[in-house]
Design a protein around this motif. Sequence first.
Motif, mmCIF file in Angstrom:
data_model
loop_
_atom_site.group_PDB
_atom_site.id
_atom_site.type_symbol
_atom_site.label_atom_id
_atom_site.label_comp_id
_atom_site.label_asym_id
_atom_site.label_seq_id
_atom_site.Cartn_x
_atom_site.Cartn_y
_atom_site.Cartn_z
ATOM 1 N N TRP A 1 7.127 -50.125 51.134
ATOM 2 C CA TRP A 1 7.046 -48.987 50.218
ATOM 3 C C TRP A 1 8.190 -48.035 50.524
ATOM 4 C CZ3 TRP A 1 2.420 -51.421 51.198
ATOM 5 C CH2 TRP A 1 1.559 -51.615 50.100
ATOM 6 N N PRO A 2 8.690 -47.341 49.504
ATOM 7 C CA PRO A 2 9.797 -46.410 49.723
ATOM 8 C C PRO A 2 9.319 -45.117 50.377
ATOM 9 C CG PRO A 2 9.078 -46.273 47.451
ATOM 10 C CD PRO A 2 8.262 -47.375 48.091
ATOM 11 N N PRO B 1 9.333 -41.778 42.001
ATOM 12 C CA PRO B 1 10.178 -42.882 41.532
ATOM 13 C C PRO B 1 11.503 -42.962 42.293
ATOM 14 C CG PRO B 1 9.320 -41.587 39.687
ATOM 15 C CD PRO B 1 9.061 -40.795 40.928
ATOM 16 N N TRP B 2 12.198 -44.062 42.070
ATOM 17 C CA TRP B 2 13.424 -44.330 42.804
ATOM 18 C C TRP B 2 14.523 -43.351 42.416
ATOM 19 C CZ3 TRP B 2 10.487 -48.446 40.706
ATOM 20 C CH2 TRP B 2 9.756 -49.141 41.678
ATOM 21 N N GLN B 3 15.327 -42.992 43.407
ATOM 22 C CA GLN B 3 16.322 -41.936 43.234
ATOM 23 C C GLN B 3 17.755 -42.394 43.469
ATOM 24 O OE1 GLN B 3 15.094 -38.496 45.640
ATOM 25 N NE2 GLN B 3 12.986 -39.237 45.552
ATOM 26 N N GLY B 4 17.940 -43.623 43.961
ATOM 27 C CA GLY B 4 19.291 -44.099 44.205
ATOM 28 C C GLY B 4 19.862 -43.659 45.538
ATOM 29 N N ASN B 5 18.999 -43.296 46.492
ATOM 30 C CA ASN B 5 19.464 -42.916 47.829
ATOM 31 C C ASN B 5 18.475 -43.437 48.873
ATOM 32 O OD1 ASN B 5 17.257 -41.145 47.726
ATOM 33 N ND2 ASN B 5 18.526 -39.423 47.069
ATOM 34 N N TYR B 6 18.549 -42.894 50.099
ATOM 35 C CA TYR B 6 17.719 -43.446 51.177
ATOM 36 C C TYR B 6 16.220 -43.302 50.920
ATOM 37 C CZ TYR B 6 16.560 -38.854 53.220
ATOM 38 O OH TYR B 6 16.067 -37.602 53.449
ATOM 39 N N HIS B 7 15.825 -42.418 50.024
ATOM 40 C CA HIS B 7 14.402 -42.289 49.703
ATOM 41 C C HIS B 7 13.843 -43.573 49.080
ATOM 42 C CE1 HIS B 7 14.173 -38.092 50.768
ATOM 43 N NE2 HIS B 7 15.164 -37.783 49.952
ATOM 44 N N ASP B 8 14.739 -44.424 48.579
ATOM 45 C CA ASP B 8 14.307 -45.690 47.975
ATOM 46 C C ASP B 8 14.066 -46.776 49.015
ATOM 47 O OD1 ASP B 8 14.863 -44.289 45.686
ATOM 48 O OD2 ASP B 8 16.607 -45.474 45.105
ATOM 49 N N ALA C 1 13.076 -51.171 62.709
ATOM 50 C CA ALA C 1 13.818 -49.943 62.433
ATOM 51 C C ALA C 1 12.932 -48.965 61.665
ATOM 52 C CB ALA C 1 15.070 -50.264 61.620
ATOM 53 N N GLN C 2 13.411 -47.719 61.531
ATOM 54 C CA GLN C 2 12.661 -46.726 60.757
ATOM 55 C C GLN C 2 12.727 -47.004 59.268
ATOM 56 O OE1 GLN C 2 12.226 -42.461 63.047
ATOM 57 N NE2 GLN C 2 13.570 -42.598 61.304
ATOM 58 N N GLN C 3 13.877 -47.478 58.797
ATOM 59 C CA GLN C 3 14.019 -47.748 57.371
ATOM 60 C C GLN C 3 15.003 -48.894 57.154
ATOM 61 O OE1 GLN C 3 14.542 -44.164 58.275
ATOM 62 N NE2 GLN C 3 16.397 -44.940 59.221
ATOM 63 N N TYR C 4 14.815 -49.579 56.021
ATOM 64 C CA TYR C 4 15.620 -50.753 55.686
ATOM 65 C C TYR C 4 16.150 -50.614 54.263
ATOM 66 C CZ TYR C 4 13.431 -53.096 59.712
ATOM 67 O OH TYR C 4 12.997 -53.436 60.969
ATOM 68 N N ASN C 5 17.420 -51.005 54.085
ATOM 69 C CA ASN C 5 17.973 -50.989 52.731
ATOM 70 C C ASN C 5 17.547 -52.237 51.965
ATOM 71 O OD1 ASN C 5 19.648 -53.111 53.562
ATOM 72 N ND2 ASN C 5 21.416 -51.780 53.904
ATOM 73 N N GLU C 6 18.083 -52.382 50.770
ATOM 74 C CA GLU C 6 17.658 -53.495 49.906
ATOM 75 C C GLU C 6 18.067 -54.856 50.452
ATOM 76 O OE1 GLU C 6 21.374 -51.670 47.883
ATOM 77 O OE2 GLU C 6 19.787 -51.096 49.298
ATOM 78 N N TYR C 7 18.982 -54.871 51.427
ATOM 79 C CA TYR C 7 19.413 -56.132 52.044
ATOM 80 C C TYR C 7 18.655 -56.410 53.344
ATOM 81 C CZ TYR C 7 23.194 -55.248 48.761
ATOM 82 O OH TYR C 7 23.914 -54.972 47.623
#
Length: 457
Positions: free
Chosen positions: A185-186, A190-197, A249-255
């Motif tokens: 989950w982000p 809604p999605w914002q196009g930054n790390y919140h996603d 990790a604390q957060q992961y990008n789309e990859y």
Amino acid sequence: MKKLIFLTVLLFQYYPIVFIQAQNKQYLSSLAAEAELSLEKGIAFMQSLAIEGGYVYHYSLDAKEKWGEGQTDDRTVEVQPPGTPAVGMSFLRAWRITKNKKFLSAAEDAANALILGQNESGGWDHKIYFDRPTGKRVSFDDNQTQSAISFLMSLDQEIDKPSLTQAIEKALDMMLESQLDNGGWPHQYPWQGNYHDYATFNDNGINDCIRVMIEADTYYREKKFAESLQKAGRFLMISQLPPPQPGWAQQYNEYLQPAWARSFEPPAVDPSASLNNINSLIELFLHTGREELLEPVPDAIRWLKTSRLPNGKWGRFLELGTNKPLYYDRGRIRVDSLQLLSLERRTGYAYEVNLKEALEAVELRFLHISNPEIVGPKVDQTGKLIELAENVRKIIKNQDKMGRWIVHQDRFRKEVPGKIWDGEYRTEDRISSALFNHNVGVLCAFLEAYKDLRAVH
């Protein structure tokens, strides 16, 4: 004659035990009545502070000043615990053990505040502004939206109310819609196009979402919730980093790469998030019975045990590859130690944490789950009740005539709007929602244990 002496000795050995048991029974019965009265006084006072049924974190003794995340006003409440959902859950727990209808009414009022503040997307931001439009932003940070849904679903098990049902359905639809394709989950939706996603474990974000979906599946048994949990379990497994740092990790990008969030939150391995994820894997296993969910746990525990800092704590961020602690200030300014960070960051963010007890607890929990033949220590229910009774006595003693529990000489930051905190504090007596929730929890735990003991005997 010898037989008479033996019987006399036996009687004198046994009589004190019976007498003590009788005394304890009378004492506990009296204390249970006092605990219920304390709950009634405390909840009545807490309700007097409500804003449209909702709550903030702190109040001045005259209730003229209010604080949530910073100082707030008379038309704003907090969603993040220990605010509205947490207070509502305290009311609900008190209702369940006492069946006092006033407590259920208080819980309904808290739910109404959340329903009123539910936004267009179906969730909540960290505050509800009753005099502003609700907006669309949903926050999964710090158990905000998740705690609201958990409370509403719990209340739904006690009452039948169309507006409550509609709010829950809208919220759960949002939970399913916002779940990422990878199963996480982000940070926000809604999605914002930054790390919140990004898929975010920070502050238990995904972990609390998993808890909500386990609860939804338990309460409502719909296929879509089970499928969501399957996706979430898969994400926990595929996001585990490879040896020699098999944590998360604390957060992961789309990859599926560890990624930057705020300017002081670098891509790194996070021991706290890793510990939370172990617990989530165990919870998912207990709910689904899927044994593969336990496979990541042993390596993660071993890594955590070897990642302790010389001072006995664990770094929040451990560098990928080296396992060395990272310290970043605002502006992505890296420094070599905690002491070199700015005062605002050094005192406002947990760069180092003590995970010793939590790690020992999760290791023991995993041991019992993976080896069910191992019998844990037997719990002395009477001893537990007596220990709870001591805490209850203190709580009752510390409650004033108005029903308040006061945090005396509470020390907190003196905030100046628009300025970075300069290190100055205020100190004064305040009412704390967190203290209220804690005390209600202890009182309820005592009443539950007392009820269980009476049922046995």
